[in-house]
Design an enzyme around this catalytic site. Structure first.
Site: not given
Ligand code: IPE
Ligand code: IPE
Ligand code: MG
Length: 247
Positions: A21, A25, A69, A208
């Site tokens: 994740d 950002r 997503n 964990e």
């Molecule tokens: C979780 O990340 C899903 C993946 C890493 C593929 P998100 O960025 O979608 O999670 P939320 O919605 O912030 O919880």
């Molecule tokens: C994780 O990064 C990748 C996917 C969920 C596909 P994000 O796209 O969720 O990045 P943030 O959370 O918006 O920073």
């Molecule tokens: Mg995210």
């Protein structure tokens, strides 16, 4: 001692699962579009996959795209799907060189045809590799997987193949898409979010958990080593007392 040197290779987790994740950002911090962060995130996937395989981890599951997503802007979803196709094609030599078998969990039929085709081809091509198994969670969510399992159990009860009193932990595990994969001993989430976001709910019952503020594109092999060192310091009691573990 180096971080890698502090890892006890005899006590590695067999299965590490990662919620990757923070790509968006990370891109924002650079003043770039979100998709740039996803592209950079793929470099991290490559590095962590190779390092994990070399260390001797048997299964690495990466949460790449969740059921939820699909609700992102269409152009971001399309960009992620294109990135998936391109990466699978491009990284085949990496998988072969490192003896990595590719597997996938999730509602794969919901992926665009071009993704599914490439994914199937890559799974096929790597099927005889005997090193690490890289499991991509694509269009995956744990609740989706559990619902699918319950539907199939219900059908087997209806047809008389399963008796209701046979339904237990073991039987349910067999109907999940993660069947055959040991439960992850370690679950890592990057980017400072302290949640599970519908990932492997059944399988992480006793995992964990390791959370780090590092955004996924910045998650280097040293960050993986730190997570493994932290994991190895923990006492996994599985409901017992500390005294019972060290008689
Ligand atoms: C979780 O990340 C899903 C993946 C890493 C593929 P998100 O960025 O979608 O999670 P939320 O919605 O912030 O919880
Ligand atoms: C994780 O990064 C990748 C996917 C969920 C596909 P994000 O796209 O969720 O990045 P943030 O959370 O918006 O920073
Ligand atoms: Mg995210």
């Amino acid at each position: 001692m180096s971080l890698e040197g502090q890892i006890n290779k005899e006590r590695l987790p067999q299965h590490v699962a990662i919620i990757m994740d923070g790509n968006g950002r990370w891109a924002k911090e650079q003043g770039r579009f979100r998709v740039f962060g996803h592209t950079k995130g793929v470099d991290t996937v490559k590095e962590i996959t190779e390092v994990a395989a070399k260390l001797g981890i048997k299964y690495l599951t990466l949460y790449a795209f969740s059921t939820e997503n699909w609700s992102r802007p269409v152009h971001e979803v399309n960009a992620l799907m294109d990135l998936l196709v391109r990466t699978i094609k491009k990284e085949m030599p990496t998988l072969m060189k490192n003896n990595i078998r590719l597997d996938a969990i999730g509602n794969l039929e919901s992926l665009p045809d071009r993704c599914l085709k490439n994914l199937k081809a890559a799974k096929e091509k790597t099927s005889n590799n005997s090193g690490m198994t890289l499991v991509l969670a694509l269009s995956y969510s744990a609740k989706w997987d559990i619902c699918e399992a319950v539907k199939r159990i219900a059908l087997d009860v209806q047809s008389g193949n399963v008796r209701p009193d046979e339904i237990d932990n073991n039987l349910i595990t067999k109907y999940l898409s993660t069947h055959g994969i040991p439960e992850p001993e370690l679950l890592i989430r990057t980017s400072g979010e302290l949640r599970i976001s519908n990932f492997l709910l059944w399988e992480i019952a006793y995992s964990e958990l390791y959370f780090t503020d590092v955004l996924w594109p910045d998650f280097s092999k040293e960050e993986l080593f730190k997570a493994l060192i932290d994991y190895q310091k923990r006492e996994r009691r599985f409901g017992k007392t500390s005294e019972q573990l060290t008689p």
